[in-house]
Design a protein around this motif. Structure first.
Motif, PDB file in Angstrom:
ATOM      1  N   UNK A  75      -5.823 -10.321  10.868  1.00 37.83           N
ATOM      2  CA  UNK A  75      -4.451 -10.831  11.040  1.00 37.83           C
ATOM      3  C   UNK A  75      -4.465 -12.257  11.565  1.00 37.83           C
ATOM      4  N   UNK A  76      -5.299 -12.532  12.569  1.00 41.49           N
ATOM      5  CA  UNK A  76      -5.388 -13.884  13.118  1.00 41.49           C
ATOM      6  C   UNK A  76      -5.851 -14.880  12.058  1.00 41.49           C
ATOM      7  N   UNK A  77      -6.833 -14.456  11.272  1.00 44.65           N
ATOM      8  CA  UNK A  77      -7.365 -15.309  10.207  1.00 44.65           C
ATOM      9  C   UNK A  77      -6.277 -15.598   9.166  1.00 44.65           C
ATOM     10  N   UNK A  78      -5.559 -14.546   8.763  1.00 47.67           N
ATOM     11  CA  UNK A  78      -4.513 -14.706   7.753  1.00 47.67           C
ATOM     12  C   UNK A  78      -3.399 -15.620   8.246  1.00 47.67           C
ATOM     13  N   UNK A  79      -2.985 -15.429   9.492  1.00 43.22           N
ATOM     14  CA  UNK A  79      -1.899 -16.237  10.032  1.00 43.22           C
ATOM     15  C   UNK A  79      -2.305 -17.703  10.151  1.00 43.22           C
ATOM     16  N   UNK A  80      -3.572 -17.937  10.469  1.00 36.97           N
ATOM     17  CA  UNK A  80      -4.044 -19.318  10.584  1.00 36.97           C
ATOM     18  C   UNK A  80      -3.892 -20.061   9.263  1.00 36.97           C
ATOM     19  N   UNK A  81      -4.021 -19.326   8.150  1.00 34.25           N
ATOM     20  CA  UNK A  81      -3.911 -19.949   6.827  1.00 34.25           C
ATOM     21  C   UNK A  81      -2.589 -19.587   6.135  1.00 34.25           C
ATOM     22  N   UNK A  82      -1.600 -19.209   6.949  1.00 36.37           N
ATOM     23  CA  UNK A  82      -0.241 -18.950   6.464  1.00 36.37           C
ATOM     24  C   UNK A  82      -0.184 -17.875   5.393  1.00 36.37           C
ATOM     25  N   UNK A  83      -1.000 -16.841   5.544  1.00 38.43           N
ATOM     26  CA  UNK A  83      -0.970 -15.703   4.627  1.00 38.43           C
ATOM     27  C   UNK A  83      -0.269 -14.544   5.325  1.00 38.43           C
ATOM     28  N   UNK A  84       0.678 -13.937   4.644  1.00 36.70           N
ATOM     29  CA  UNK A  84       1.454 -12.842   5.227  1.00 36.70           C
ATOM     30  C   UNK A  84       1.304 -11.613   4.347  1.00 36.70           C
ATOM     31  N   UNK A  85       1.048 -10.452   4.973  1.00 38.74           N
ATOM     32  CA  UNK A  85       1.045  -9.182   4.247  1.00 38.74           C
ATOM     33  C   UNK A  85       2.493  -8.703   4.166  1.00 38.74           C
ATOM     34  N   UNK A  86       3.035  -8.682   2.951  1.00 37.81           N
ATOM     35  CA  UNK A  86       4.443  -8.342   2.747  1.00 37.81           C
ATOM     36  C   UNK A  86       4.670  -6.836   2.699  1.00 37.81           C
ATOM     37  N   UNK A  87       3.748  -6.111   2.056  1.00 36.45           N
ATOM     38  CA  UNK A  87       3.873  -4.659   1.974  1.00 36.45           C
ATOM     39  C   UNK A  87       2.558  -4.050   1.531  1.00 36.45           C
ATOM     40  N   UNK A  88       2.462  -2.748   1.727  1.00 42.28           N
ATOM     41  CA  UNK A  88       1.292  -1.979   1.310  1.00 42.28           C
ATOM     42  C   UNK A  88       1.757  -0.913   0.323  1.00 42.28           C
ATOM     43  N   UNK A  89       1.030  -0.766  -0.769  1.00 40.61           N
ATOM     44  CA  UNK A  89       1.368   0.246  -1.763  1.00 40.61           C
ATOM     45  C   UNK A  89       0.164   1.154  -2.001  1.00 40.61           C
ATOM     46  N   UNK A  90       0.335   2.441  -1.741  1.00 40.20           N
ATOM     47  CA  UNK A  90      -0.683   3.439  -2.088  1.00 40.20           C
ATOM     48  C   UNK A  90      -0.427   3.771  -3.552  1.00 40.20           C
ATOM     49  N   UNK A  91      -1.264   3.242  -4.444  1.00 37.77           N
ATOM     50  CA  UNK A  91      -0.915   3.233  -5.863  1.00 37.77           C
ATOM     51  C   UNK A  91      -1.688   4.223  -6.729  1.00 37.77           C
ATOM     52  N   UNK A  92      -2.736   4.854  -6.158  1.00 44.10           N
ATOM     53  CA  UNK A  92      -3.531   5.744  -7.007  1.00 44.10           C
ATOM     54  C   UNK A  92      -4.185   6.838  -6.180  1.00 44.10           C
ATOM     55  N   UNK A  93      -4.331   8.010  -6.769  1.00 47.99           N
ATOM     56  CA  UNK A  93      -5.016   9.139  -6.145  1.00 47.99           C
ATOM     57  C   UNK A  93      -5.971   9.728  -7.159  1.00 47.99           C
ATOM     58  N   UNK A  94      -7.273   9.622  -6.882  1.00 47.52           N
ATOM     59  CA  UNK A  94      -8.296  10.116  -7.799  1.00 47.52           C
ATOM     60  C   UNK A  94      -9.294  10.967  -7.024  1.00 47.52           C
ATOM     61  N   UNK A  95      -9.435  12.236  -7.405  1.00 48.31           N
ATOM     62  CA  UNK A  95     -10.387  13.153  -6.763  1.00 48.31           C
ATOM     63  C   UNK A  95     -10.206  13.191  -5.246  1.00 48.31           C
ATOM     64  N   UNK A  96      -8.962  13.194  -4.798  1.00 51.16           N
ATOM     65  CA  UNK A  96      -8.674  13.285  -3.372  1.00 51.16           C
ATOM     66  C   UNK A  96      -8.783  11.986  -2.609  1.00 51.16           C
ATOM     67  N   UNK A  97      -9.099  10.873  -3.293  1.00 52.93           N
ATOM     68  CA  UNK A  97      -9.234   9.566  -2.644  1.00 52.93           C
ATOM     69  C   UNK A  97      -8.013   8.716  -2.985  1.00 52.93           C
ATOM     70  N   UNK A  98      -7.367   8.168  -1.935  1.00 52.53           N
ATOM     71  CA  UNK A  98      -6.201   7.316  -2.125  1.00 52.53           C
ATOM     72  C   UNK A  98      -6.640   5.856  -2.259  1.00 52.53           C
ATOM     73  N   UNK A  99      -6.036   5.143  -3.185  1.00 57.38           N
ATOM     74  CA  UNK A  99      -6.315   3.730  -3.395  1.00 57.38           C
ATOM     75  C   UNK A  99      -5.060   2.928  -3.059  1.00 57.38           C
ATOM     76  N   UNK A 100      -5.246   1.811  -2.355  1.00 61.92           N
ATOM     77  CA  UNK A 100      -4.094   1.030  -1.911  1.00 61.92           C
ATOM     78  C   UNK A 100      -4.263  -0.453  -2.220  1.00 61.92           C
ATOM     79  N   UNK A 101      -3.141  -1.154  -2.169  1.00 63.98           N
ATOM     80  CA  UNK A 101      -3.126  -2.599  -2.392  1.00 63.98           C
ATOM     81  C   UNK A 101      -2.316  -3.281  -1.306  1.00 63.98           C
TER      82      UNK A 101
END
Length: 207
Positions: free
Chosen positions: A66-92
């Motif tokens: 978070x500190x690194x991202x803020x230093x370079x003006x990068x903001x996490x706008x949202x998180x999306x759990x977009x896939x479920x394969x063999x019990x494993x969740x994948x996110x972006x």
């Protein structure tokens, strides 16, 4: 595919997988729960972000990100759990810099730990919730073995260890004065023992 907003209900020690924790996400406009098995380090990082009162003396990995991202003006706008394969969740991670959006692949536990630190909303697709979501208020006759297993995991929400260990530590802290508890809390935080710090904080809150 429509997105469904999720909130964090809590973290439970997994009774079925040694050393693992169950992160429980709650459907904001519904009653379904989405349980996700995560590791101890990620559970600790998420718990610290949820507590807000406990400040690590040094930045954890997700705090550093978070500190690194803020230093370079990068903001996490949202998180999306977009896939479920063999019990494993994948996110972006949906990130933004200079009004330009970028999508970054991430483990779900890391994505949620960062979402908490950026106050970013968490979403999943309706078809994933239809597939993996559970109703904890379902009738006994309708509850299958899988749902019952998750219900067992949820029996002790937001505990960070075995029930016996938690009860023993609670008895120990009950004998201390408020001043001693505050000193123990500072000591636990300085030693980065956040599980112990959470238990001490709970005892202080009871007073």
């Amino acid at each position: 595919m429509s997105l469904v907003k999720l909130s964090i209900k809590g973290i439970s020690y997994s009774q079925t997988q040694n050393g693992a924790y169950a992160l429980i996400l709650n459907e904001v406009d519904g009653e379904r729960k989405l349980p996700i098995v995560i590791g101890a380090f990620e559970a600790q990082s998420i718990a610290i972000a949820l507590e807000k009162e406990i400040k690590p003396p040094r930045p954890l990995t997700h705090d550093l990100f978070k500190n690194f991202a803020e230093r370079f003006d990068i903001v996490v706008k949202q998180v999306i759990i977009h896939k479920l394969v063999d019990g494993v969740f994948y996110s972006s991670l949906i990130c933004e810099r200079d009004k330009i959006e970028e999508i970054i692949d991430a483990r779900t536990s890391d994505a949620i730990a960062l979402a908490l630190r950026f106050n970013a909303p968490i979403f999943t697709y309706k078809n994933i919730l239809d597939k993996a979501g559970i109703y904890l208020k379902s009738n006994t006759a309708e509850t299958d073995s899988g749902a019952q297993e998750i219900d067992d995991v949820l029996s002790n929400p937001e505990t960070f260890g075995h029930e016996e260990e938690s009860n023993q530590s609670g008895d120990v802290y009950a004998k201390h004065s408020l001043q001693e508890l505050n000193e123990l809390l500072d000591q636990a935080v300085s030693q980065e023992d956040y599980e112990k710090a959470a238990k001490i904080r709970d005892e202080i809150s009871k007073r």
